[in-house]
Structure formats: C-alpha cells, structure tokens
Write a protein that holds these residues in place. Structure first.
Motif, short mmCIF file in Angstrom:
data_model
loop_
_atom_site.label_atom_id
_atom_site.label_comp_id
_atom_site.label_asym_id
_atom_site.label_seq_id
_atom_site.Cartn_x
_atom_site.Cartn_y
_atom_site.Cartn_z
N ALA A 89 46.19 38.26 46.35
CA ALA A 89 46.10 38.98 47.63
C ALA A 89 44.64 39.09 48.08
O ALA A 89 44.32 38.93 49.26
N SER A 113 48.30 41.25 52.00
CA SER A 113 48.92 42.27 51.16
C SER A 113 49.69 41.63 50.00
O SER A 113 50.01 40.44 50.03
N ARG A 114 50.03 42.44 49.00
CA ARG A 114 50.84 41.96 47.89
C ARG A 114 52.20 41.46 48.36
O ARG A 114 52.66 40.40 47.91
#
Length: 341
Positions: A38, A44-45
């Motif tokens: 990430a 984002s994850r």
C-alpha cells in the motif's frame, strides 16, 4: 498513434501490477505485507487487495496469510505484459514493450509504429498473429498462445555494413540463451535464419530494413518461436519438420521468462553489431558450434539455379560456404538452402 482503422488493440502494461509483482517476485518464498504494498503504491490496504484479486483473475496464484502478507505461488503460463516487463527489467532491459493479445503481424505493427514516430528500441509481443509471415513471403502459423511471436524495432542511422551480420548474430545470441531452458538438447542455426534441434525447426527469424542512400534508417527483427506448442497440433504440412521447446525438453517452459530472454538476446546481438567495427573472426568462431548444416550435403537455390555441395561453415561476410565436388569452395550469399535427400 490512432488505431481507428485497425482491429487490433494493445493491452497496456498496468504500472500498479508491475510494482506489486516486483515486490512479490523479489521476496521469493517470503511474504510481503499489505502495508508495504500500500505504501509503495500510495493506496489503501483494501485497494491493494483489489489489485491482487485482479492478478488472481489473470492467472496468478497469490497466497494470503493474515498478519504476514502475500506471496506468489504460481505464475500464469500465458504471456502477461506486467510480468514480462518485470522480467525484462530484472535482466537490466529498459526496452519499450507493447503487448497485443491478437495482431496481424508483429513485424507489420513495428513498421507502423516506426512510421508514426514512436521512440525505439521497442518490442512488439503477441499471443496470436492472423497474418504472420516468414522469409520469402512464406506464412508462419501463429494461432497458438502457447508459442511466442515478437518483433524488436531499432532506428540505428548507421552505415548498412555495420548490421550486415545482425540476423546471424541474433540467431547465435538467441540459441545461446535458450540453451539454458533445454540443457540436454543442442540448439542449432540453419543458415541463414532458422533455429533447429535434432533436425527439426523450432523458430524462424525475419529481418526487414529500410535504407537511405548510405544509412539504415530502421531495422526490424521478427521471431516466431515454438515454445509450449504440441507438434501433434501443427498443420499437416509442417508437422514432420517442426518441433517446440516443450517437445524437446519434455516440460512446460515459463513463457514470459522465455520472451524476456529472447528480447535481451536480440538487444545483445544489436549491440554486438553496432559497437564492433570488425567482428568477422568472432562471428565465424561463434557460428561454428551452432551450425546445423556443417558437414552435410545441401542444395542452395540461388537466382533459380541449384547448387549442391557440402556445407563448410560461413566466411567473413556471413555467406554459407559450400565444398563443391571438384574441391573448390563456393560462397552462397543469399538463397534458399535445403538438406540434400
């Protein structure tokens, strides 16, 4: 460049996939954390998870373990542009890459791109050609995604004599590099542009150039390489004469690795030609152990005339040398050559 008049469209390299694959491939059997991916991507994850799901849909088997991260278990057996880019860069190549699922001809596409002003060098790679062509206007069967169809375009702007041996050097470099995939079977070159193993053809080369009065404006090297194709599925007319690296080796080969090795070998051959002013001795020395015709009786058709003799290597200009029945030697500089039955 506009593709409005063409039915073929490239599949662009996904840069995020390249970043992910580089990290996972460099890690080997170790896991790479989702947080690290990430951070590298600036996303984002959950976005990383989505990108990995896309790679899974494209044939990658990615293992995920909570609190450890991700690792690649298996790679796709078909060509994948992001994986090919990673593999090329891992070998130190920065060549431009264009991948087409389907194309008329990789050489034709390279011609179009040079005409449109695209920067060279670049490689055109496809999983299928609808109008693949070989030397002397012959058709190259190109409908199997198990095999490799590619062209590399250069714009050297140098005197033609510096690249007069390019096809021969390309064959030498490609055979040397592919030998690592099939270590138990000797790969050879049938003068001037076919690659053979144990009497059967597994690849054909086609070099096309555009020249001004005293300079080579562009040169395109094309290759059709039978990698994982089953010779039993080849057309009837070529089945007795052709083979594939899979048939030679007995196992499926990593197609993206093979493609990267071949492209790098072509770049090596090009650099050998343009950096050396006199490679004649080196050329004949390099050719000798890879000569598929050496010591055999062959017939060359030159300007409609049949010439039969014993193949005796190549001369300093890259011409095929034939030992004639009267003991003289004849140099064949162009023409079609077949083994005498």
């Amino acid at each position: 460049m506009s593709y409005e008049n063409l039915q073929f469209a490239p599949r662009e390299v996904d840069e995020d996939s390249v970043v992910i694959l580089k990290a996972l491939l460099e890690a080997g059997d170790r896991y790479v954390s989702g947080s690290l991916l990430a951070e590298q991507l600036g996303v984002s994850r959950p976005a990383v998870h989505g990108k990995l799901d896309k790679l899974r849909e494209e044939g990658f088997e990615v293992d995920a373990v909570r609190n450890r991260g991700y690792r690649i278990k298996t790679l796709p057996e078909v060509l994948h542009p992001a994986l090919l880019r990673c593999t090329l860069e891992g070998r130190g190549s920065k060549i431009g890459l264009r991948y087409f699922p389907v194309l008329d001809s990789t050489n034709s596409e390279a011609e179009r791109r040079i005409a449109s002003g695209e920067s060279s060098p670049f490689a055109i790679v496809s999983s299928c050609q609808t109008n693949g062509r070989g030397r002397l206007g012959r058709v190259w069967q190109s409908n199997s995604a198990d095999n490799l169809y590619l062209s590399v375009g250069f714009e050297p702007n140098i005197p033609p004599q510096q690249l007069q041996h390019f096809t021969l050097w390309a064959g030498i470099c490609i055979c040397r590099q592919l030998q690592g995939f099939v270590p138990k079977a000797p790969l050879k070159i049938k003068w001037p542009n076919d690659l053979h193993c144990m009497g059967r053809k597994f690849a054909g080369m086609l070099t096309e150039a555009k020249l001004d009065a005293d300079r080579i404006r562009s040169i395109i090297f094309g290759l059709g390489l039978n990698v994982n194709g089953n010779p039993n599925d080849f057309p009837d007319e070529v089945r007795p004469l052709a083979t594939s690296l899979h048939a030679i080796h007995g196992e499926t080969l990593p197609l993206n690795d093979v493609a990267a090795v071949v492209i790098c070998a072509i770049e090596e051959a090009y650099q050998t030609c343009i950096q050396e002013t006199d490679t004649t001795d080196k050329l004949s020395d390099a050719w000798e152990p890879l000569d598929a015709l050496a010591g055999q009786q062959v017939t060359a058709i030159q300007q409609g005339v049949e010439i039969t003799g014993i193949a005796s290597g190549i001369d300093e200009g890259g011409a095929l040398l034939l030992l004639m029945p009267d003991g003289s030697q004849k140099a064949i500089r162009a023409g079609d050559v077949t083994l005498k039955k």
